[in-house]
Write a protein that holds these residues in place. Structure first.
Motif, PDB file in Angstrom:
ATOM      1  N   ASP A 116      -0.335   2.632   3.967  1.00 48.64           N
ATOM      2  CA  ASP A 116      -0.870   1.306   3.652  1.00 48.64           C
ATOM      3  C   ASP A 116       0.220   0.233   3.721  1.00 48.64           C
ATOM      4  O   ASP A 116      -0.029  -0.893   4.172  1.00 48.64           O
ATOM      5  CB  ASP A 116      -1.492   1.305   2.260  1.00 48.64           C
ATOM      6  CG  ASP A 116      -2.819   2.056   2.207  1.00 48.64           C
ATOM      7  OD1 ASP A 116      -3.333   2.394   3.288  1.00 48.64           O
ATOM      8  OD2 ASP A 116      -3.325   2.297   1.100  1.00 48.64           O
ATOM      9  N   LEU A 172       0.026  -2.963   6.195  1.00 50.23           N
ATOM     10  CA  LEU A 172       0.135  -4.359   5.770  1.00 50.23           C
ATOM     11  C   LEU A 172       1.251  -5.065   6.533  1.00 50.23           C
ATOM     12  O   LEU A 172       1.078  -6.199   7.007  1.00 50.23           O
ATOM     13  CB  LEU A 172       0.400  -4.435   4.264  1.00 50.23           C
ATOM     14  CG  LEU A 172       0.668  -5.844   3.704  1.00 50.23           C
ATOM     15  CD1 LEU A 172      -0.558  -6.736   3.864  1.00 50.23           C
ATOM     16  CD2 LEU A 172       1.089  -5.769   2.243  1.00 50.23           C
ATOM     17  N   TRP A 189       6.206  -3.049  -3.631  1.00 48.28           N
ATOM     18  CA  TRP A 189       4.940  -2.588  -3.084  1.00 48.28           C
ATOM     19  C   TRP A 189       4.153  -1.761  -4.100  1.00 48.28           C
ATOM     20  O   TRP A 189       2.948  -1.964  -4.274  1.00 48.28           O
ATOM     21  CB  TRP A 189       5.171  -1.769  -1.821  1.00 48.28           C
ATOM     22  CG  TRP A 189       3.955  -1.032  -1.324  1.00 48.28           C
ATOM     23  CD1 TRP A 189       3.791   0.313  -1.220  1.00 48.28           C
ATOM     24  CD2 TRP A 189       2.718  -1.605  -0.875  1.00 48.28           C
ATOM     25  NE1 TRP A 189       2.553   0.620  -0.732  1.00 48.28           N
ATOM     26  CE2 TRP A 189       1.859  -0.548  -0.515  1.00 48.28           C
ATOM     27  CE3 TRP A 189       2.261  -2.916  -0.742  1.00 48.28           C
ATOM     28  CZ2 TRP A 189       0.577  -0.747  -0.037  1.00 48.28           C
ATOM     29  CZ3 TRP A 189       0.977  -3.126  -0.262  1.00 48.28           C
ATOM     30  CH2 TRP A 189       0.153  -2.048   0.088  1.00 48.28           C
ATOM     31  N   ARG A 231       0.646  -2.801  -5.387  1.00 48.65           N
ATOM     32  CA  ARG A 231      -0.470  -1.927  -5.011  1.00 48.65           C
ATOM     33  C   ARG A 231      -1.212  -1.425  -6.235  1.00 48.65           C
ATOM     34  O   ARG A 231      -2.448  -1.365  -6.239  1.00 48.65           O
ATOM     35  CB  ARG A 231       0.047  -0.752  -4.191  1.00 48.65           C
ATOM     36  CG  ARG A 231      -1.046   0.093  -3.563  1.00 48.65           C
ATOM     37  CD  ARG A 231      -0.455   1.147  -2.647  1.00 48.65           C
ATOM     38  NE  ARG A 231      -1.496   1.893  -1.958  1.00 48.65           N
ATOM     39  CZ  ARG A 231      -2.064   2.982  -2.443  1.00 48.65           C
ATOM     40  NH1 ARG A 231      -1.671   3.459  -3.611  1.00 48.65           N
ATOM     41  NH2 ARG A 231      -3.005   3.614  -1.769  1.00 48.65           N
ATOM     42  N   HIS A 262      -4.934  -3.057  -6.217  1.00 51.68           N
ATOM     43  CA  HIS A 262      -5.383  -2.020  -5.282  1.00 51.68           C
ATOM     44  C   HIS A 262      -6.762  -2.310  -4.694  1.00 51.68           C
ATOM     45  O   HIS A 262      -7.015  -1.992  -3.524  1.00 51.68           O
ATOM     46  CB  HIS A 262      -5.389  -0.660  -5.986  1.00 51.68           C
ATOM     47  CG  HIS A 262      -6.389  -0.542  -7.088  1.00 51.68           C
ATOM     48  ND1 HIS A 262      -7.673  -0.087  -6.883  1.00 51.68           N
ATOM     49  CD2 HIS A 262      -6.313  -0.823  -8.408  1.00 51.68           C
ATOM     50  CE1 HIS A 262      -8.330  -0.090  -8.012  1.00 51.68           C
ATOM     51  NE2 HIS A 262      -7.545  -0.540  -8.963  1.00 51.68           N
ATOM     52  N   THR A 294      -6.265  -4.897  -1.852  1.00 51.08           N
ATOM     53  CA  THR A 294      -5.528  -4.326  -0.722  1.00 51.08           C
ATOM     54  C   THR A 294      -6.381  -3.309   0.025  1.00 51.08           C
ATOM     55  O   THR A 294      -6.358  -3.251   1.256  1.00 51.08           O
ATOM     56  CB  THR A 294      -4.222  -3.665  -1.193  1.00 51.08           C
ATOM     57  OG1 THR A 294      -4.515  -2.674  -2.189  1.00 51.08           O
ATOM     58  CG2 THR A 294      -3.277  -4.690  -1.794  1.00 51.08           C
ATOM     59  N   ASP A 295      -7.157  -2.501  -0.700  1.00 43.79           N
ATOM     60  CA  ASP A 295      -8.005  -1.514  -0.032  1.00 43.79           C
ATOM     61  C   ASP A 295      -9.057  -2.194   0.838  1.00 43.79           C
ATOM     62  O   ASP A 295      -9.348  -1.740   1.952  1.00 43.79           O
ATOM     63  CB  ASP A 295      -8.689  -0.617  -1.066  1.00 43.79           C
ATOM     64  CG  ASP A 295      -7.732   0.409  -1.660  1.00 43.79           C
ATOM     65  OD1 ASP A 295      -6.599   0.507  -1.162  1.00 43.79           O
ATOM     66  OD2 ASP A 295      -8.114   1.096  -2.623  1.00 43.79           O
ATOM     67  N   LEU A 347      -7.178  -3.760   3.931  1.00 41.53           N
ATOM     68  CA  LEU A 347      -6.666  -2.740   4.832  1.00 41.53           C
ATOM     69  C   LEU A 347      -7.789  -1.945   5.477  1.00 41.53           C
ATOM     70  O   LEU A 347      -7.610  -1.382   6.567  1.00 41.53           O
ATOM     71  CB  LEU A 347      -5.715  -1.807   4.071  1.00 41.53           C
ATOM     72  CG  LEU A 347      -4.403  -2.452   3.624  1.00 41.53           C
ATOM     73  CD1 LEU A 347      -3.595  -1.484   2.774  1.00 41.53           C
ATOM     74  CD2 LEU A 347      -3.582  -2.922   4.807  1.00 41.53           C
ATOM     75  N   LEU A 397      -9.020  -9.853  -5.660  1.00 47.99           N
ATOM     76  CA  LEU A 397      -7.638 -10.297  -5.781  1.00 47.99           C
ATOM     77  C   LEU A 397      -7.485 -11.316  -6.902  1.00 47.99           C
ATOM     78  O   LEU A 397      -6.559 -11.236  -7.720  1.00 47.99           O
ATOM     79  CB  LEU A 397      -7.175 -10.889  -4.452  1.00 47.99           C
ATOM     80  CG  LEU A 397      -5.758 -11.468  -4.412  1.00 47.99           C
ATOM     81  CD1 LEU A 397      -4.733 -10.400  -4.751  1.00 47.99           C
ATOM     82  CD2 LEU A 397      -5.461 -12.091  -3.052  1.00 47.99           C
ATOM     83  N   LEU A 406      -1.088 -11.612  -0.550  1.00 45.40           N
ATOM     84  CA  LEU A 406      -0.438 -10.312  -0.683  1.00 45.40           C
ATOM     85  C   LEU A 406       1.036 -10.395  -0.276  1.00 45.40           C
ATOM     86  O   LEU A 406       1.909  -9.824  -0.939  1.00 45.40           O
ATOM     87  CB  LEU A 406      -1.165  -9.273   0.171  1.00 45.40           C
ATOM     88  CG  LEU A 406      -2.588  -8.910  -0.279  1.00 45.40           C
ATOM     89  CD1 LEU A 406      -3.219  -7.922   0.711  1.00 45.40           C
ATOM     90  CD2 LEU A 406      -2.588  -8.320  -1.675  1.00 45.40           C
TER      91      LEU A 406
END
Length: 491
Positions: free
Chosen positions: A231, A235, A304, A308, A312, A315-316, A319, A343, A454
């Motif tokens: 991940d 990113l 990170w 993360r 998370h 970001t999930d 991504l 977020l 991010l």
């Protein structure tokens, strides 16, 4: 130096004997084949009983619908122990009563293959460390491994002489909550490939990350750790970063340690979010958001894992668009808006529109005017929460403002049109007030704002954020979409 890891992108095959852990003496011969598209399939000459049967009486056995599956199967092939996990029989051919007596056949699909160990559970902490190689990891690590010399005396043209050298193997480590992360290299010795028409000299260098938790790790935790590195690179490069190989180092107390005193590595064949190609061309440097030149390895790993763990959900979602891009624009809209909301919540910057005590008084007064049979439904509908537009505007204020303004020039129109599109889709199932071009701009601009957040959270400097917006091909196209579709027309 241990043997080369097994690549997830290549095909592998083992012929051996296979059995269920509870019956090690009942062994069946067969061939295990793995390829990236079909996964792992075991073709047996013989069968394991997969029918679900009950004995209703001494002379009557009932066969029920369905089939047995096995969590674990063991095997030996080519002098190595092999464990198959999450095994499902896909076909079984029995020949009882056939005209010609021939062996039964069975095919079994396995979710994960461990080559080099017998284990009964993916949560057994048998390993002291893991090594994982991910696409573009070496480029992201920004380590100058090779250097070259070209012979051109006194400014003349290349005279045919020259050399290529590789600097000594080095590693960089950092510890996060007791777990050691090391950026390391595997390298082949110099070799020469002499052909009839030419000779090629070769040195191969491959970067990988070694992760050593303080109390060892299991297969399941190792796969999660590998995904965290995958991940991070995804990113950093703004594209799906496939896993090239994953291997685990057995502890000195692991199964069979007394027979194998030297270091033992277990190869893992599984299905990550994306499979990496070792020999594919490296990513162009203009398409990378950041490397270890921008934030050193020791710092970015610390940042990170903090980011993360805290963010998370967002970001999930972002991504996921890199690993498996949504085929429908509407689903991308929901994922982008969902990532922005997740977020904003995770950042902890949310402020209630009204003080809680004042809101409760107001809600009570409103409910008192409603019909009694509707009060419970209205109570859940009247909420003291920040709305989506406020969340979007708050996110736009966090990264470098010069970068934000170049990416989305008209923030007010962007937030209004994003909210309108999301609400129309969620409530009506369509977005009649948006053209296809504007909807694309909404999705891309929202995704871009989340990405900038991010990058801001991991500490990417302001000048680097600005450079990304100006030079990265994807973010340049987002800025063009936003300028064309999300700017309020002059009166």
């Amino acid at each position: 130096m241990s043997s080369d890891p097994l690549l997830l992108s290549e095909s592998h095959e083992w012929s051996g004997l296979w059995w269920l852990p509870g019956a090690p003496d009942e062994r069946v011969p067969g061939v295990l084949r793995y390829d990236r598209d079909g996964g792992a399939t075991l073709s047996l000459i013989g069968t394991f009983e997969n029918r679900i049967m009950t004995e209703d009486s001494p002379w009557l056995t009932a066969v029920h619908e369905g089939s047995r599956t096995w969590e674990v199967m063991h095997g030996v092939a080519e002098s190595r122990e092999i464990t198959l996990l999450d095994c499902v029989p896909t076909s079984t051919k029995r020949t009882m009563g056939a005209r010609v007596d021939s062996p039964d056949r069975q095919a079994v699909r396995a979710q994960t293959v461990l080559v080099g160990v017998h284990t009964a559970d993916e949560d057994d902490s048998l390993f002291e460390a893991l090594q994982v190689s991910v696409e573009n990891l070496g480029h992201w690590g920004a380590e100058k491994v090779f250097s070259g010399f070209i012979g051109a005396p006194e400014g003349a043209r290349f005279d045919g002489s020259g050399s290529i050298s590789a600097k000594p193997l080095e590693s960089t480590s950092v510890t996060v909550d007791g777990t050691e992360f090391t950026l390391d290299h595997r390298r082949t010795a110099p070799s020469f490939d002499a052909r009839r028409g030419e000779t090629t000299g070769r040195i191969r260098d491959a970067a990988f990350v070694r992760i050593a938790p303080p109390g060892g790790c299991s297969l399941s935790s190792a796969i999660r750790s590998a995904k965290s590195i995958q991940d991070l690179i995804s990113l950093a490069t703004h594209r799906a970063a496939g896993v090239i190989w994953l291997r685990l180092k057995l502890t000195g107390e692991g199964p069979g340690a007394e027979r194998h005193p030297a270091e033992r590595y277990v190869e893992v064949l599984y299905s990550p979010a994306a499979v990496g190609e070792r020999d594919a061309k490296a990513i162009d440097h203009h398409r990378v958001f950041f490397t270890c030149d921008d934030i050193p390895f020791e710092e970015i790993i610390l940042r990170w894992f903090e980011v993360r763990d805290r963010l998370h959900a967002a970001t999930d979602l972002i991504l996921a668009l890199r690993y498996a891009p949504a085929q429908y624009l509407e689903s991308r809209l929901l994922m982008a808006a969902g990532a922005a909301e997740a977020l904003h919540r995770a950042l902890g910057i949310e402020e209630r529109p009204m003080p809680t005590a004042e809101f409760k008084k107001m809600r009570a007064a409103m409910l008192a005017l409603a019909p009694e049979d509707q009060r419970e439904r209205l109570k859940s509908a009247i909420r003291n929460d920040v709305n989506l537009r406020e969340r979007l505007n708050a996110l736009a204020e966090r990264p470098d403002q010069q970068a934000v303004s170049e990416l989305v020039p008209d923030l007010d129109r962007w937030s209004r049109r994003t909210v309108k599109a999301r609400n129309d889709l969620a409530h009506e199932g369509r977005t009649p007030d948006h053209s296809m071009e504007e909807l694309v701009a909404v999705v891309e601009a929202t995704t871009g704002i989340v990405i900038l957040n991010l990058l801001h959270e991991i500490g990417l400097p302001a000048d680097r954020q600005q450079k990304i917006v100006r030079e990265h091909p994807r973010l340049r196209s987002i800025a063009e979409w936003a300028k064309a579709e999300l700017v309020t027309p002059e009166s």
